[in-house]
Design a protein around this motif. Structure first.
Motif, PDB file in Angstrom:
ATOM      1  N   HIS A 199       0.824  -1.216   0.000  1.00 18.94           N
ATOM      2  CA  HIS A 199       0.000   0.000   0.000  1.00 18.94           C
ATOM      3  C   HIS A 199       0.845   1.247   0.000  1.00 18.94           C
ATOM      4  CE1 HIS A 199      -3.859   2.170   0.948  1.00 18.94           C
ATOM      5  NE2 HIS A 199      -4.157   1.332  -0.025  1.00 18.94           N
ATOM      6  N   ALA A 248      -5.801  -1.908  13.729  1.00 18.32           N
ATOM      7  CA  ALA A 248      -7.209  -1.478  13.690  1.00 18.32           C
ATOM      8  C   ALA A 248      -8.140  -2.666  13.452  1.00 18.32           C
ATOM      9  CB  ALA A 248      -7.414  -0.434  12.604  1.00 18.32           C
ATOM     10  N   ARG A 252     -12.641   6.701  18.821  1.00 20.18           N
ATOM     11  CA  ARG A 252     -12.593   6.828  17.377  1.00 20.18           C
ATOM     12  C   ARG A 252     -13.381   5.672  16.793  1.00 20.18           C
ATOM     13  NH1 ARG A 252     -10.550  11.173  17.041  1.00 20.18           N
ATOM     14  NH2 ARG A 252      -8.830  11.944  15.777  1.00 20.18           N
ATOM     15  N   LYS A 301     -10.038   9.313   0.563  1.00 25.01           N
ATOM     16  CA  LYS A 301     -11.049  10.247   1.097  1.00 25.01           C
ATOM     17  C   LYS A 301     -12.377  10.025   0.391  1.00 25.01           C
ATOM     18  CE  LYS A 301      -8.030  12.003   3.852  1.00 25.01           C
ATOM     19  NZ  LYS A 301      -8.029  11.501   5.237  1.00 25.01           N
ATOM     20  N   PHE A 345     -18.757  12.722   9.029  1.00 23.75           N
ATOM     21  CA  PHE A 345     -17.931  11.721   8.341  1.00 23.75           C
ATOM     22  C   PHE A 345     -17.794  12.060   6.860  1.00 23.75           C
ATOM     23  CE2 PHE A 345     -17.284   8.813  11.774  1.00 23.75           C
ATOM     24  CZ  PHE A 345     -18.338   9.084  12.639  1.00 23.75           C
ATOM     25  N   LEU A 369     -14.482  10.341   5.656  1.00 20.92           N
ATOM     26  CA  LEU A 369     -14.209   9.171   6.518  1.00 20.92           C
ATOM     27  C   LEU A 369     -15.096   8.009   6.086  1.00 20.92           C
ATOM     28  CD1 LEU A 369     -14.131  11.024   9.951  1.00 20.92           C
ATOM     29  CD2 LEU A 369     -12.204  10.494   8.446  1.00 20.92           C
ATOM     30  N   ASP A 376      -9.567  -2.288   7.189  1.00 21.82           N
ATOM     31  CA  ASP A 376      -9.667  -3.011   8.470  1.00 21.82           C
ATOM     32  C   ASP A 376     -11.100  -3.148   8.976  1.00 21.82           C
ATOM     33  OD1 ASP A 376      -6.673  -1.333   9.189  1.00 21.82           O
ATOM     34  OD2 ASP A 376      -6.888  -3.491   8.932  1.00 21.82           O
ATOM     35  N   PHE A 428      -2.517  -9.621   8.772  1.00 18.71           N
ATOM     36  CA  PHE A 428      -2.193  -8.422   7.992  1.00 18.71           C
ATOM     37  C   PHE A 428      -0.695  -8.420   7.679  1.00 18.71           C
ATOM     38  CE2 PHE A 428      -3.584  -3.678   7.656  1.00 18.71           C
ATOM     39  CZ  PHE A 428      -2.683  -3.442   6.634  1.00 18.71           C
ATOM     40  N   ARG A 441       1.170  -8.366   4.149  1.00 16.75           N
ATOM     41  CA  ARG A 441       1.975  -7.187   3.795  1.00 16.75           C
ATOM     42  C   ARG A 441       3.453  -7.502   3.602  1.00 16.75           C
ATOM     43  NH1 ARG A 441       0.623  -1.915   4.233  1.00 16.75           N
ATOM     44  NH2 ARG A 441      -1.215  -2.741   3.228  1.00 16.75           N
TER      45      ARG A 441
HETATM   46  C1  SDX Z   1      -4.384   1.246   7.755  1.00 18.46           C
HETATM   47  O1  SDX Z   1      -1.676   4.509   5.209  1.00 18.46           O
HETATM   48  C2  SDX Z   1      -2.091   3.356   4.816  1.00 18.46           C
HETATM   49  O2  SDX Z   1      -2.081   3.018   3.655  1.00 18.46           O
HETATM   50  C3  SDX Z   1      -2.554   2.420   5.929  1.00 18.46           C
HETATM   51  C4  SDX Z   1      -3.259   1.131   5.491  1.00 18.46           C
HETATM   52  C5  SDX Z   1      -2.322   0.202   4.772  1.00 18.46           C
HETATM   53  O3  SDX Z   1      -2.812  -0.609   3.948  1.00 18.46           O
HETATM   54  O4  SDX Z   1      -1.118   0.210   5.084  1.00 18.46           O
HETATM   55  O5  SDX Z   1      -4.337   1.454   4.636  1.00 18.46           O
HETATM   56  C6  SDX Z   1      -3.803   0.347   6.693  1.00 18.46           C
HETATM   57  O6  SDX Z   1      -3.672   1.627   8.646  1.00 18.46           O
HETATM   58  C7  SDX Z   1      -5.818   1.679   7.631  1.00 18.46           C
HETATM   59  C8  SDX Z   1      -6.248   2.681   8.767  1.00 18.46           C
HETATM   60  C9  SDX Z   1      -6.627   1.841   9.994  1.00 18.46           C
HETATM   61  N1  SDX Z   1      -6.831   2.742  11.167  1.00 18.46           N
HETATM   62  C10 SDX Z   1      -8.084   2.946  11.675  1.00 18.46           C
HETATM   63  O7  SDX Z   1      -9.117   2.477  11.203  1.00 18.46           O
HETATM   64  C11 SDX Z   1      -8.081   3.807  12.944  1.00 18.46           C
HETATM   65  C12 SDX Z   1      -9.209   4.836  12.875  1.00 18.46           C
HETATM   66  N2  SDX Z   1      -8.869   5.861  11.861  1.00 18.46           N
HETATM   67  C13 SDX Z   1      -8.069   6.932  12.228  1.00 18.46           C
HETATM   68  O8  SDX Z   1      -7.568   7.111  13.462  1.00 18.46           O
HETATM   69  C14 SDX Z   1      -7.638   7.886  11.113  1.00 18.46           C
HETATM   70  O9  SDX Z   1      -8.663   7.998  10.222  1.00 18.46           O
HETATM   71  C15 SDX Z   1      -6.356   7.513  10.410  1.00 18.46           C
HETATM   72  C16 SDX Z   1      -5.255   7.326  11.389  1.00 18.46           C
HETATM   73  C17 SDX Z   1      -6.547   6.274   9.623  1.00 18.46           C
HETATM   74  C18 SDX Z   1      -6.010   8.644   9.445  1.00 18.46           C
HETATM   75  O10 SDX Z   1      -5.761   9.733  10.207  1.00 18.46           O
HETATM   76  P1  SDX Z   1      -5.262  11.122   9.532  1.00 18.46           P
HETATM   77  O11 SDX Z   1      -5.096  10.984   8.072  1.00 18.46           O
HETATM   78  O12 SDX Z   1      -4.104  11.621  10.328  1.00 18.46           O
HETATM   79  O13 SDX Z   1      -6.504  12.030   9.688  1.00 18.46           O
HETATM   80  P2  SDX Z   1      -6.788  12.891  10.965  1.00 18.46           P
HETATM   81  O14 SDX Z   1      -6.545  12.112  12.209  1.00 18.46           O
HETATM   82  O15 SDX Z   1      -6.088  14.187  10.774  1.00 18.46           O
HETATM   83  O16 SDX Z   1      -8.374  13.062  10.820  1.00 18.46           O
HETATM   84  C19 SDX Z   1      -8.925  14.112  10.049  1.00 18.46           C
HETATM   85  C20 SDX Z   1     -10.247  14.449  10.753  1.00 18.46           C
HETATM   86  C21 SDX Z   1     -10.033  14.815  12.233  1.00 18.46           C
HETATM   87  O17 SDX Z   1     -11.130  15.635  12.595  1.00 18.46           O
HETATM   88  P3  SDX Z   1     -10.891  17.289  12.579  1.00 18.46           P
HETATM   89  O18 SDX Z   1      -9.653  17.535  13.435  1.00 18.46           O
HETATM   90  O19 SDX Z   1     -10.674  17.632  11.119  1.00 18.46           O
HETATM   91  O20 SDX Z   1     -12.155  17.844  13.157  1.00 18.46           O
HETATM   92  O21 SDX Z   1     -11.094  13.263  10.773  1.00 18.46           O
HETATM   93  C22 SDX Z   1     -11.317  12.866  12.117  1.00 18.46           C
HETATM   94  C23 SDX Z   1     -10.224  13.512  12.959  1.00 18.46           C
HETATM   95  O22 SDX Z   1     -10.684  13.711  14.298  1.00 18.46           O
HETATM   96  N3  SDX Z   1     -11.231  11.396  12.137  1.00 18.46           N
HETATM   97  C24 SDX Z   1     -12.046  10.596  12.798  1.00 18.46           C
HETATM   98  C25 SDX Z   1     -11.637   9.302  12.463  1.00 18.46           C
HETATM   99  N4  SDX Z   1     -10.604   9.358  11.636  1.00 18.46           N
HETATM  100  C26 SDX Z   1     -10.338  10.664  11.442  1.00 18.46           C
HETATM  101  N5  SDX Z   1     -13.081  10.847  13.631  1.00 18.46           N
HETATM  102  C27 SDX Z   1     -13.708   9.761  14.140  1.00 18.46           C
HETATM  103  N6  SDX Z   1     -13.388   8.460  13.856  1.00 18.46           N
HETATM  104  C28 SDX Z   1     -12.355   8.215  13.030  1.00 18.46           C
HETATM  105  N7  SDX Z   1     -12.024   6.943  12.750  1.00 18.46           N
END
Ligand code: SDX
Length: 428
Positions: free
Chosen positions: A230, A268, A301, A311, A354, A359, A364, A385, A389
């Motif tokens: 990825h 996750a 979260r 996105k 969202f 979002l 995952d 995973f 990977r």
């Molecule tokens: C993987 O990068 C890759 O390619 C990774 C991956 C791979 O194949 O290697 O795809 C695998 O890691 C997938 C992601 C798995 N993680 C999760 O599901 C954990 C939950 N998601 C997040 O914590 C978050 O979305 C991330 C870590 C995945 C991404 O975070 P970013 O890009 O740093 O975005 P951000 O934290 O800056 O969020 C932007 C906004 C924020 O709100 P505001 O400050 O703009 O008001 O979105 C919100 C965040 O609070 N937000 C969420 C959220 N994810 C982001 N709010 C609630 N629930 C969530 N899950």
């Protein structure tokens, strides 16, 4: 379009070259920025920073495109075998029948681990998390094959290390599962293919026949392919930066396993199932959890939701969601967590919070439902995973080495105390 970018700092204008990739992504090449201007850039979390030029994986977050060496993930998940995809990622082309036979044949030959390594499992606590044991065991492989530590290793040495890693990661994963349950270890069966052999080592018991279910082997083959690479995600960037110090491949991969373990990354998939189980236990009030996820004062979260790059939608989640229904129906499994996940997705995707932040379910969100249906315990989800990977990490490490990339060493903006003199205790 001009092939340079201009920046003006304190009245001085500088030109920096633009670089455009084969999919028309354009970047400002700042490799000469500090020499030219004395300036550095700051981009915490590298959200806008490219770390390398890579020919391995292309993804487009807006259009939900994911291709390995140009091949769409949808076609590979439908038609290919996981080891075939591993070969593609590592060597850049789909293997011929002969190349595939040699590759999978060599990997089959290396599935055993040194008998002394089994003693490590006797030392781990019974509830040791399998990601902790996996990272330790992968790094310890470098001590059993000390020639792998030679920074001037030959192509042949690297190829052997690659085959040993791909072969032994499944054996090590199954060993951590068996030792955690206090069950006897099952040795690899070289008459089985890669996925079948892993399932056999995980679930077979001595003196009983183990029957492989094609629904399960197909589902696992597809899941491993969908996780295979990825581009420059957190764990892959970790593998590259550790490898850039000329550390051996085993240690670079062990570092990647540790980065993947985090619940914001590969961890996750375990966190999603634990979240869904908690929601079911606490009465399934979806809106309560959606509101908690939106509340800035609440650390909760929505696990499995959101992505640094996607996105719009994660194409892997789309494929996995579809196979959830198929696999659970074929296995006759009725998992309330799947219904809960679908309901959560439906509510979230109607909620401005969202939608405005892009979002959506990521890879995952649904994968744990299938892992559970095929009998994988929750704490092993991220190990699966890592198995998927591994070829991607290897391909990225190889590319970094082949391109003779320099040791990774980012700069910083210092915001600490300015120069000051030492003060004796009696004057503090
Ligand atoms: C993987 O990068 C890759 O390619 C990774 C991956 C791979 O194949 O290697 O795809 C695998 O890691 C997938 C992601 C798995 N993680 C999760 O599901 C954990 C939950 N998601 C997040 O914590 C978050 O979305 C991330 C870590 C995945 C991404 O975070 P970013 O890009 O740093 O975005 P951000 O934290 O800056 O969020 C932007 C906004 C924020 O709100 P505001 O400050 O703009 O008001 O979105 C919100 C965040 O609070 N937000 C969420 C959220 N994810 C982001 N709010 C609630 N629930 C969530 N899950």
């Amino acid at each position: 379009m001009s092939d340079t970018a201009k920046i003006t700092v304190k009245g001085e204008t500088y030109e920096l070259p633009l670089i455009t990739g084969t999919e028309n992504e354009t970047a400002i090449d700042i490799s000469a920025l500090r020499a030219k201007t004395g300036l550095i850039t700051l981009d915490t979390g590298f959200k806008n920073t490219g770390s390398t030029k890579s020919a391995i994986t292309f993804l487009n977050g807006e259009k939900g495109i994911l291709r390995y060496r140009g091949y769409p993930i949808e076609q590979l998940a439908q038609k290919a075998d996981f080891l075939e995809v591993a070969y593609l990622l590592i060597h850049g082309e789909l293997p011929s029948a002969e190349q595939m036979d040699n590759f999978s044949g060599s990997i089959t030959k290396h599935t055993l681990i040194h008998e002394d390594m089994k003693r490590f499992y006797e030392a781990f606590p019974p509830n040791a998390h399998p990601m902790g044991t996996l990272s330790s065991m992968l790094s310890s492989l470098s001590t059993f094959y000390p020639e792998s530590q030679n920074p001037d290793r030959t192509e042949k040495d690297v190829e052997l290390t690659i085959h040993r890693l791909i072969a032994k990661i499944t054996t090590l994963a199954a060993l951590s599962f068996k030792s955690g349950k206090g069950h006897p270890y099952i040795y690899p069966d070289n008459s089985l293919n890669y996925v079948e052999n892993f399932l056999y080592m995980m679930f077979a018991v001595p003196s009983e026949d183990y029957e492989l279910d094609p629904v399960v082997t197909d589902a696992l083959n597809k899941l491993l392919i969908l996780h295979a690479d990825h581009e420059q995600n957190c764990s892959t960037s970790t593998v590259r930066i550790v490898g850039s110090s000329k550390a051996n491949l085993y240690s670079s991969i062990a570092a990647g396993v540790s980065a993947l373990w985090g619940p914001l990354h590969g961890g996750a998939n375990q966190a999603v199932i634990e979240m869904l189980e908690r929601m079911i236990r606490e009465g399934g009030d979806m809106q309560k959890w959606i509101d908690k996820a939106k509340d800035k004062n609440d650390p909760f979260r929505l696990m499995g939701f959101g992505h640094r790059v996607y996105k719009n939608f994660d194409p892997r989640a789309t494929i996995i969601k579809k196979s959830c229904d198929d696999v659970l129906e074929k296995l006759g499994v009725d998992d309330p967590a799947l219904d809960m996940a679908k309901e959560l997705e439906a509510i979230a995707l109607k909620d401005d919070y969202f939608v405005e932040r892009g979002l959506y379910p990521n890879v995952d969100f649904y994968s744990g439902i299938i892992y559970r249906a095929i009998g994988i315990p929750t704490e092993m989800f991220t190990v699966l995973f890592a198995i998927g990977r591994l070829p991607g990490w290897i391909a990225q490490w190889k590319e970094m080495v082949a391109n003779k990339e320099p040791i990774g060493r980012p700069r910083q903006v210092y915001v600490g105390a300015q120069a000051r003199d030492y003060v004796d205790f009696d004057k503090r």
